[in-house]
Scaffold this motif. Structure first.
Motif, PDB file in Angstrom:
ATOM      1  N   LYS A 102       0.835  -1.165   0.078  1.00 25.08           N
ATOM      2  CA  LYS A 102      -0.235   0.133   0.131  1.00 25.08           C
ATOM      3  C   LYS A 102       0.925   1.085  -0.061  1.00 25.08           C
TER       4      LYS A 102
ATOM      5  N   ILE B 259      -3.700  11.034   2.810  1.00 22.84           N
ATOM      6  CA  ILE B 259      -3.724  11.096   4.289  1.00 22.84           C
ATOM      7  C   ILE B 259      -3.319  12.353   4.860  1.00 22.84           C
TER       8      ILE B 259
ATOM      9  N   HIS C  54      -1.178  11.605  -5.577  1.00 22.53           N
ATOM     10  CA  HIS C  54      -2.034  10.456  -5.475  1.00 22.53           C
ATOM     11  C   HIS C  54      -3.075  10.251  -6.577  1.00 22.53           C
TER      12      HIS C  54
ATOM     13  N   HIS D 263      -3.803   5.738  11.007  1.00 27.03           N
ATOM     14  CA  HIS D 263      -3.093   5.285   9.671  1.00 27.03           C
ATOM     15  C   HIS D 263      -1.743   4.760  10.194  1.00 27.03           C
TER      16      HIS D 263
ATOM     17  N   ASP E 123       4.711  -1.589   2.840  1.00 27.83           N
ATOM     18  CA  ASP E 123       4.443  -0.040   2.416  1.00 27.83           C
ATOM     19  C   ASP E 123       5.322   0.660   1.810  1.00 27.83           C
TER      20      ASP E 123
ATOM     21  N   TRP F   2       1.109   5.401   1.174  1.00 24.81           N
ATOM     22  CA  TRP F   2       0.300   6.388   1.914  1.00 24.81           C
ATOM     23  C   TRP F   2       0.984   7.790   1.394  1.00 24.81           C
TER      24      TRP F   2
ATOM     25  N   MET G 267       0.140   0.715   9.026  1.00 23.39           N
ATOM     26  CA  MET G 267       1.275   0.781   8.218  1.00 23.39           C
ATOM     27  C   MET G 267       2.119  -0.611   8.436  1.00 23.39           C
TER      28      MET G 267
ATOM     29  N   VAL H 210       5.771   5.010   1.816  1.00 26.89           N
ATOM     30  CA  VAL H 210       5.276   6.363   2.168  1.00 26.89           C
ATOM     31  C   VAL H 210       5.804   7.439   1.374  1.00 26.89           C
TER      32      VAL H 210
END
Length: 277
Positions: free
Chosen positions: A131, A161, A148, A171, A179, A133, A175, A181
């Motif tokens: 994922k 986010i 995004h 959030h 993932d 973020w 995580m 970020v």
């Protein structure tokens, strides 16, 4: 109060208590605090049209032991604080030439320092993450939303986010080490920026940091890019930030190759079915 707000806050709080000469100096510094960071005491006195003694009384009124002590705080804010610190009283902003020149310089300096192989490694990492973020507060929220939106073309599990009413704790608890970020940290950064990054590092989540030139490089970041944000006007220039977002999005789509084309084709098909375009 956070240190980066300390000097200018002191000046504004003191204005109503100052005599005529000190008030003249205080008004100048409140409007252009970068002048105190840039000039010595005699130069500032001449600029404001007051005596050196007035400058000495003024900084003592602010609670500083010396002019140099006040300059230390002003210089700190020159790096981390308000756009007021970067505006020169003699800046020529009467036409677009100054803005074109500065924005072109910012883009050139920012993207020119970027290693394209590293950008492709970032794209590969984003595509392979469980994922993604994308984090942004204040002005950075706009860049978070933009990146995004662009990356959604080829990355299914991606979220910007924090959303309205959300806390970062909600959030962070979700995580995982698999993932990625993308953390936008443009001025003025929130007070919890450092704590958030430390927490993400401690959880083993790779972090890409996109910041202004004033932020210290984070040695634990997967990639830390400093964007040039200087401007001839009273606001930061974010053209280089948008240029970097465009570069990351385009290269990620190209790295996605056939899988990316399949997803893009499906998005286009569904847009046609729903008559959304």
């Amino acid at each position: 109060m956070a240190r980066e707000q300390q000097f200018l806050s002191r000046v504004r709080a003191a204005l109503s208590t100052l005599g005529p000469a000190e008030r003249k100096l205080g008004d100048l510094v409140a409007d252009f605090p970068g002048e105190l960071a840039s000039y010595n005491a005699s130069e500032l006195a001449a600029l404001a049209g007051v005596s050196n003694a007035t400058v000495t009384r003024f900084v003592r009124r602010l609670g500083y032991a010396s002019y140099e002590a006040a300059r230390v705080d002003a210089r700190q804010e020159l790096v981390t604080g308000s756009r007021l610190y970067a505006v020169a009283t003699t800046a020529d902003t009467s036409d677009t030439a100054a803005y074109i020149s500065r924005d072109s310089h910012n883009i050139s300096q920012t993207l020119g320092a970027v290693d394209m192989a590293q950008v492709d490694r970032v794209g590969t990492a984003l595509l392979g993450a469980r994922k993604v973020w994308v984090v942004g507060y204040r002005a950075s929220a706009a860049f978070s939303a933009y990146l995004h939106w662009q990356l959604t073309q080829v990355i299914e599990s991606i979220v910007a986010i924090p959303g309205p009413g959300q806390t970062m704790g909600e959030h962070l608890a979700s995580m995982r080490t698999g993932d990625m970020v993308v953390f936008f940290a443009m001025r003025r950064r929130t007070a919890q920026t450092g704590a958030l990054l430390r927490q993400m590092h401690s959880q083993g989540v790779p972090v890409i940091i996109i910041s202004d030139e004033g932020m210290e490089t984070d040695p634990q970041a997967f990639w830390h890019v400093h964007c040039q944000t200087s401007s001839p006007g009273p606001l930061f220039s974010h053209t280089a930030v948008m240029g970097l977002c465009s570069l990351i999005a385009n290269r990620t789509i190209l790295v996605a190759d056939r899988a990316g084309r399949i997803r893009l084709a499906e998005i286009e098909r569904l847009n046609d079915v729903l008559d959304e375009l």
